[in-house]
Design an enzyme around this catalytic site. Structure first.
Site, PDB file in Angstrom:
ATOM      1  N   CYS A  73       3.701 -55.828  -3.396  1.00 27.42           N
ATOM      2  CA  CYS A  73       3.431 -54.413  -3.133  1.00 27.42           C
ATOM      3  C   CYS A  73       4.583 -53.529  -3.618  1.00 27.42           C
ATOM      4  O   CYS A  73       4.352 -52.453  -4.146  1.00 27.42           O
ATOM      5  CB  CYS A  73       3.240 -54.145  -1.634  1.00 27.42           C
ATOM      6  SG  CYS A  73       2.387 -55.429  -0.727  1.00 27.42           S
ATOM      7  N   ASP A  74       5.819 -53.947  -3.392  1.00 30.05           N
ATOM      8  CA  ASP A  74       6.958 -53.039  -3.565  1.00 30.05           C
ATOM      9  C   ASP A  74       7.901 -53.388  -4.720  1.00 30.05           C
ATOM     10  O   ASP A  74       8.811 -52.613  -5.018  1.00 30.05           O
ATOM     11  CB  ASP A  74       7.789 -53.010  -2.258  1.00 30.05           C
ATOM     12  CG  ASP A  74       6.950 -52.554  -1.076  1.00 30.05           C
ATOM     13  OD1 ASP A  74       6.067 -51.698  -1.288  1.00 30.05           O
ATOM     14  OD2 ASP A  74       7.163 -53.048   0.040  1.00 30.05           O
ATOM     15  N   CYS A 119       6.854 -57.565   1.265  1.00 24.71           N
ATOM     16  CA  CYS A 119       5.809 -57.805   0.259  1.00 24.71           C
ATOM     17  C   CYS A 119       6.311 -57.426  -1.140  1.00 24.71           C
ATOM     18  O   CYS A 119       6.306 -56.256  -1.507  1.00 24.71           O
ATOM     19  CB  CYS A 119       4.550 -57.013   0.610  1.00 24.71           C
ATOM     20  SG  CYS A 119       3.243 -57.189  -0.612  1.00 24.71           S
TER      21      CYS A 119
END
Ligand code: NAP
Length: 305
Positions: A136-137, A133
């Site tokens: 997200c990261d 992701c």
């Protein structure tokens, strides 16, 4: 035992759209979602091709709007997973983390989950440089070098997104041609921070405490070379989440649920919508269309009982 007309499993765009239509049609509808509503779309930074938003719309924002809209029509959202579905005497019995429910119809909008590469280092470094992701990261990789594995829409789109943070993004793809849509390919090729390693597959992700590199095998020569990277983002497709409906629905050879045009599966009263369904195009726009049709079909079915 809690009794509802309709249960929707999954709170991605397909499930939320089904919820909007079903609740608006005054069906007593419950939607089960294990995590955050919005499904895979909610982990996409920007959705550029959803009609009506000429400059694009953020995935999380679109998901929140859909959820608020569904709630406005009275959809009941339960943040719990469904563990088992059984069918008896024409009803569905759902064992959930939040008790047992009995319904007349079910819409499976369970989507698909990221596929693993299944190479050495992938599991070991998950969360320590290996990610599925970018939204997200991605921010953890400011000024660093990352590899993105895969050649589909997701890989190329997320590689472009990662250039916001990373100094260099290497797209690793097993063939000479990318699978991604042409406009995404063009955008990636015009981006100075993106380079391509084609005809290559990762064989190992290496490091001590965190990812330090990835070994890539050129499938034409079998030569293995190491690429120094701090992160590896894996986008090698998805597998449908169909565990709950196995035995109730027919699946195609890739495991996707087969439905007719009205989203009906082979079990009366069980419908499927969104990415979990066998279909040509998996996009937010087709997921919400499936959801609307599934809700209308479920309504028709419940009326016929
Ligand atoms: P996908 O289209 O199935 O692409 C998967 C990619 O991973 C392919 O390039 C495939 O290579 C490669 N791959 C598969 N297994 C591999 C392995 N073991 N080793 C190395 N490479 C491997 O999946 P996706 O990109 O996740 O997209 C899924 C669906 O969502 C698609 O329908 C897509 O259109 C949609 N989507 C759309 C958007 C958008 O429109 N912006 C964004 C994200 C996703 P091959 O090409 O050689 O098979």
């Amino acid at each position: 035992m809690l009794i509802r007309d309709l249960a929707i499993i999954g709170g991605g765009p397909a499930g939320l759209a089904a919820g909007i239509y079903a609740a608006r049609a005054a069906l007593k509808t419950v939607l089960f979602e294990r995590g955050m509503p919005g499904g895979l779309a909610a982990s996409t930074e920007i959705i550029e091709n959803y009609p009506g938003f000429s400059s694009g719309i953020g995935g999380p924002e679109l998901a929140q709007n859909m959820e608020a809209q569904a709630r406005r029509f009275g959809l009941e959202l339960v943040y719990a997973g469904v563990e088992e579905i059984t069918r008896k005497d024409g009803y569905f019995y759902l064992k959930t983390e939040d008790g047992e429910f009995k319904t007349g119809a079910v819409i499976a909008a369970t989507g698909a989950k990221p596929r693993f590469l299944e190479i050495k280092g992938e599991k070991e470094f998950h969360g320590r440089g290996v990610s599925y992701c970018a939204t997200c990261d991605g921010a953890f990789f400011r000024g660093k070098r990352v590899a993105v594995v895969g050649g589909g829409d997701a890989a190329v789109e997320e590689a472009i997104f990662l250039t916001k943070f990373a100094e260099k993004v290497t797209i690793v793809h097993r063939r000479g041609d990318l699978r991604a849509a042409r406009y995404l390919q063009q955008k990636a090729r015009q981006n100075d921070k993106i380079e391509f390693v084609l005809h290559s597959v990762p064989v190992e992700i290496k490091g001590e405490e965190a990812v330090e590199g990835i070994s890539l095998k050129d499938i034409r020569t079998d030569r293995v070379t190491d690429l120094a990277v701090d992160g590896v983002f894996i986008y090698v497709g998805h597998s449908p989440s169909t565990e709950l409906v196995r035995g109730l629905a027919d699946l195609d050879e890739k495991g996707y649920i087969i439905t007719d045009e009205e989203m009906r599966t082979r079990t009366a009263g069980l419908f499927a919508a969104g990415d979990v369904r066998k279909k040509l195009l998996r996009q937010v726009v087709t997921a919400v269309a499936d959801g609307a049709i599934a809700a209308a079909s479920a309504e028709k079915y419940l009326e016929s009982l």
